[in-house]
Design a protein around this motif. Structure first.
Motif, PDB file in Angstrom:
ATOM      1  N   PHE A  52      23.231  43.406  31.585  1.00 23.38           N
ATOM      2  CA  PHE A  52      22.802  42.498  32.638  1.00 23.38           C
ATOM      3  C   PHE A  52      23.929  41.781  33.362  1.00 23.38           C
ATOM      4  O   PHE A  52      23.695  41.180  34.402  1.00 23.38           O
ATOM      5  CB  PHE A  52      21.845  41.445  32.064  1.00 23.38           C
ATOM      6  CG  PHE A  52      20.632  42.031  31.400  1.00 23.38           C
ATOM      7  CD1 PHE A  52      19.640  42.651  32.146  1.00 23.38           C
ATOM      8  CD2 PHE A  52      20.484  41.979  30.024  1.00 23.38           C
ATOM      9  CE1 PHE A  52      18.522  43.199  31.539  1.00 23.38           C
ATOM     10  CE2 PHE A  52      19.365  42.522  29.396  1.00 23.38           C
ATOM     11  CZ  PHE A  52      18.393  43.140  30.161  1.00 23.38           C
ATOM     12  N   LEU A  53      25.143  41.810  32.820  1.00 23.83           N
ATOM     13  CA  LEU A  53      26.218  41.000  33.382  1.00 23.83           C
ATOM     14  C   LEU A  53      27.463  41.829  33.668  1.00 23.83           C
ATOM     15  O   LEU A  53      27.641  42.912  33.113  1.00 23.83           O
ATOM     16  CB  LEU A  53      26.580  39.873  32.403  1.00 23.83           C
ATOM     17  CG  LEU A  53      25.424  38.955  32.000  1.00 23.83           C
ATOM     18  CD1 LEU A  53      25.857  38.022  30.892  1.00 23.83           C
ATOM     19  CD2 LEU A  53      24.924  38.174  33.203  1.00 23.83           C
ATOM     20  N   ASP A  56      33.439  39.972  33.790  1.00 20.29           N
ATOM     21  CA  ASP A  56      34.288  38.792  33.991  1.00 20.29           C
ATOM     22  C   ASP A  56      34.125  37.819  32.832  1.00 20.29           C
ATOM     23  O   ASP A  56      33.012  37.512  32.415  1.00 20.29           O
ATOM     24  CB  ASP A  56      33.916  38.070  35.290  1.00 20.29           C
ATOM     25  CG  ASP A  56      34.282  38.875  36.521  1.00 20.29           C
ATOM     26  OD1 ASP A  56      35.112  39.790  36.395  1.00 20.29           O
ATOM     27  OD2 ASP A  56      33.730  38.579  37.596  1.00 20.29           O
ATOM     28  N   GLN A  57      35.250  37.342  32.314  1.00 18.47           N
ATOM     29  CA  GLN A  57      35.223  36.360  31.232  1.00 18.47           C
ATOM     30  C   GLN A  57      35.292  34.958  31.834  1.00 18.47           C
ATOM     31  O   GLN A  57      36.337  34.320  31.834  1.00 18.47           O
ATOM     32  CB  GLN A  57      36.409  36.601  30.275  1.00 18.47           C
ATOM     33  CG  GLN A  57      36.315  37.868  29.467  1.00 18.47           C
ATOM     34  CD  GLN A  57      35.209  37.795  28.422  1.00 18.47           C
ATOM     35  OE1 GLN A  57      34.888  36.732  27.894  1.00 18.47           O
ATOM     36  NE2 GLN A  57      34.619  38.926  28.109  1.00 18.47           N
ATOM     37  N   THR A  58      34.177  34.496  32.363  1.00 19.89           N
ATOM     38  CA  THR A  58      34.128  33.164  32.957  1.00 19.89           C
ATOM     39  C   THR A  58      33.122  32.314  32.206  1.00 19.89           C
ATOM     40  O   THR A  58      32.223  32.832  31.532  1.00 19.89           O
ATOM     41  CB  THR A  58      33.711  33.228  34.442  1.00 19.89           C
ATOM     42  OG1 THR A  58      32.372  33.726  34.510  1.00 19.89           O
ATOM     43  CG2 THR A  58      34.650  34.120  35.245  1.00 19.89           C
ATOM     44  N   LEU A  59      33.259  31.023  32.358  1.00 16.46           N
ATOM     45  CA  LEU A  59      32.324  30.105  31.722  1.00 16.46           C
ATOM     46  C   LEU A  59      30.918  30.311  32.279  1.00 16.46           C
ATOM     47  O   LEU A  59      29.944  30.310  31.525  1.00 16.46           O
ATOM     48  CB  LEU A  59      32.805  28.666  31.944  1.00 16.46           C
ATOM     49  CG  LEU A  59      32.092  27.576  31.158  1.00 16.46           C
ATOM     50  CD1 LEU A  59      32.115  27.867  29.669  1.00 16.46           C
ATOM     51  CD2 LEU A  59      32.738  26.232  31.432  1.00 16.46           C
ATOM     52  N   LYS A  60      30.813  30.534  33.582  1.00 14.69           N
ATOM     53  CA  LYS A  60      29.503  30.761  34.204  1.00 14.69           C
ATOM     54  C   LYS A  60      28.831  31.994  33.604  1.00 14.69           C
ATOM     55  O   LYS A  60      27.637  31.975  33.297  1.00 14.69           O
ATOM     56  CB  LYS A  60      29.649  30.922  35.710  1.00 14.69           C
ATOM     57  CG  LYS A  60      28.327  31.172  36.405  1.00 14.69           C
ATOM     58  CD  LYS A  60      28.503  31.376  37.895  1.00 14.69           C
ATOM     59  CE  LYS A  60      27.137  31.656  38.501  1.00 14.69           C
ATOM     60  NZ  LYS A  60      27.221  32.163  39.839  1.00 14.69           N
ATOM     61  N   ARG A  61      29.587  33.096  33.430  1.00 17.34           N
ATOM     62  CA  ARG A  61      29.011  34.304  32.866  1.00 17.34           C
ATOM     63  C   ARG A  61      28.580  34.078  31.422  1.00 17.34           C
ATOM     64  O   ARG A  61      27.536  34.525  30.985  1.00 17.34           O
ATOM     65  CB  ARG A  61      29.979  35.493  32.936  1.00 17.34           C
ATOM     66  CG  ARG A  61      29.226  36.789  32.627  1.00 17.34           C
ATOM     67  CD  ARG A  61      30.070  37.901  32.047  1.00 17.34           C
ATOM     68  NE  ARG A  61      30.975  37.540  31.007  1.00 17.34           N
ATOM     69  CZ  ARG A  61      30.652  37.480  29.708  1.00 17.34           C
ATOM     70  NH1 ARG A  61      29.440  37.723  29.295  1.00 17.34           N
ATOM     71  NH2 ARG A  61      31.550  37.160  28.817  1.00 17.34           N
ATOM     72  N   LYS A  62      29.367  33.320  30.663  1.00 16.74           N
ATOM     73  CA  LYS A  62      29.033  33.040  29.267  1.00 16.74           C
ATOM     74  C   LYS A  62      27.757  32.205  29.177  1.00 16.74           C
ATOM     75  O   LYS A  62      26.909  32.459  28.310  1.00 16.74           O
ATOM     76  CB  LYS A  62      30.204  32.323  28.578  1.00 16.74           C
ATOM     77  CG  LYS A  62      30.195  32.432  27.086  1.00 16.74           C
ATOM     78  CD  LYS A  62      30.482  33.853  26.635  1.00 16.74           C
ATOM     79  CE  LYS A  62      30.545  33.944  25.129  1.00 16.74           C
ATOM     80  NZ  LYS A  62      30.522  35.320  24.660  1.00 16.74           N
ATOM     81  N   VAL A  63      27.589  31.241  30.066  1.00 19.97           N
ATOM     82  CA  VAL A  63      26.374  30.416  30.073  1.00 19.97           C
ATOM     83  C   VAL A  63      25.165  31.273  30.459  1.00 19.97           C
ATOM     84  O   VAL A  63      24.099  31.174  29.838  1.00 19.97           O
ATOM     85  CB  VAL A  63      26.538  29.197  31.013  1.00 19.97           C
ATOM     86  CG1 VAL A  63      25.215  28.478  31.218  1.00 19.97           C
ATOM     87  CG2 VAL A  63      27.587  28.244  30.448  1.00 19.97           C
TER      88      VAL A  63
END
Length: 191
Positions: A52-53, A56-63
């Protein structure tokens, strides 16, 4: 394969809600402080990341991963999530999914894998670039180093299955270093 992957990747998979709060907290902290984000993801989170994602290792993607994993963790059957993960994960040798991996490494269908081969493929999931005995990209990913890492991880996965009650000691004793699965070279993709 189920036992090997659950033992190696997410012992609480069958009872968790799709996320590991402590693992997520570590990942967010590491991201915020510039550290590594490796590890801490449940099987459900890895399934979400694969399907689904973006990568990118970003905080937004992790949330976003957290919220989707929580939703799947309570709405989907565990068998569906595990099948989705196993059938979309990358195993190296251009193989996405357990069936492609079984063919690429052993020239057989996934339903015909034995416990030693399952433990091997569960090992490769940790990072095909560093655990595929063919070698990978970079100085640390030589065939020799990868073979050594794969053997160590393979033994650990088998031991871990005993530790978490997914294999008995008698069965584990059958798999010594001499039984380390030899991936067929004829199934490697052309370079």
């Amino acid at each position: 394969m189920r036992d090997a992957v659950i033992a190696a990747e997410n012992e609480s998979f069958e009872t968790d809600k799709g996320v590991d709060p402590m693992g997520m907290a570590r990942a967010v902290w590491n991201m915020a402080t510039g550290g590594s984000t490796q590890g801490g993801s449940t099987i459900t989170q890895q399934y979400v990341k694969n399907n689904f994602l973006d990568s990118d290792q970003t905080l937004k993607r992790k949330v976003t991963e957290l919220f989707i994993a929580l939703r799947l963790g309570v709405s989907e059957e565990k068998d569906t999530v595990l099948a989705g993960y196993l059938n979309t994960a990358y195993y190296g040798r251009d193989a996405y999914g357990i069936q492609a991996a079984a063919r690429a490494y052993f020239g057989k269908d996934s339903q015909d894998l034995n416990p030693a081969e399952c433990a091997f493929l569960a090992s490769v999931l940790k990072g095909p670039n560093l655990y595929n005995p063919d070698g990978g990209i970079g100085a640390a990913a030589t065939p020799e180093l990868n073979d050594q890492r794969a053997r160590e991880r393979w033994a650990w996965v088998l031991d871990r299955q005993v530790e978490v009650g997914r294999m008995d000691k008698t069965e584990r004793a059958k798999y010594t270093d001499a039984q380390f699965p030899r991936a067929s070279s004829r199934n490697r993709p052309a370079a």
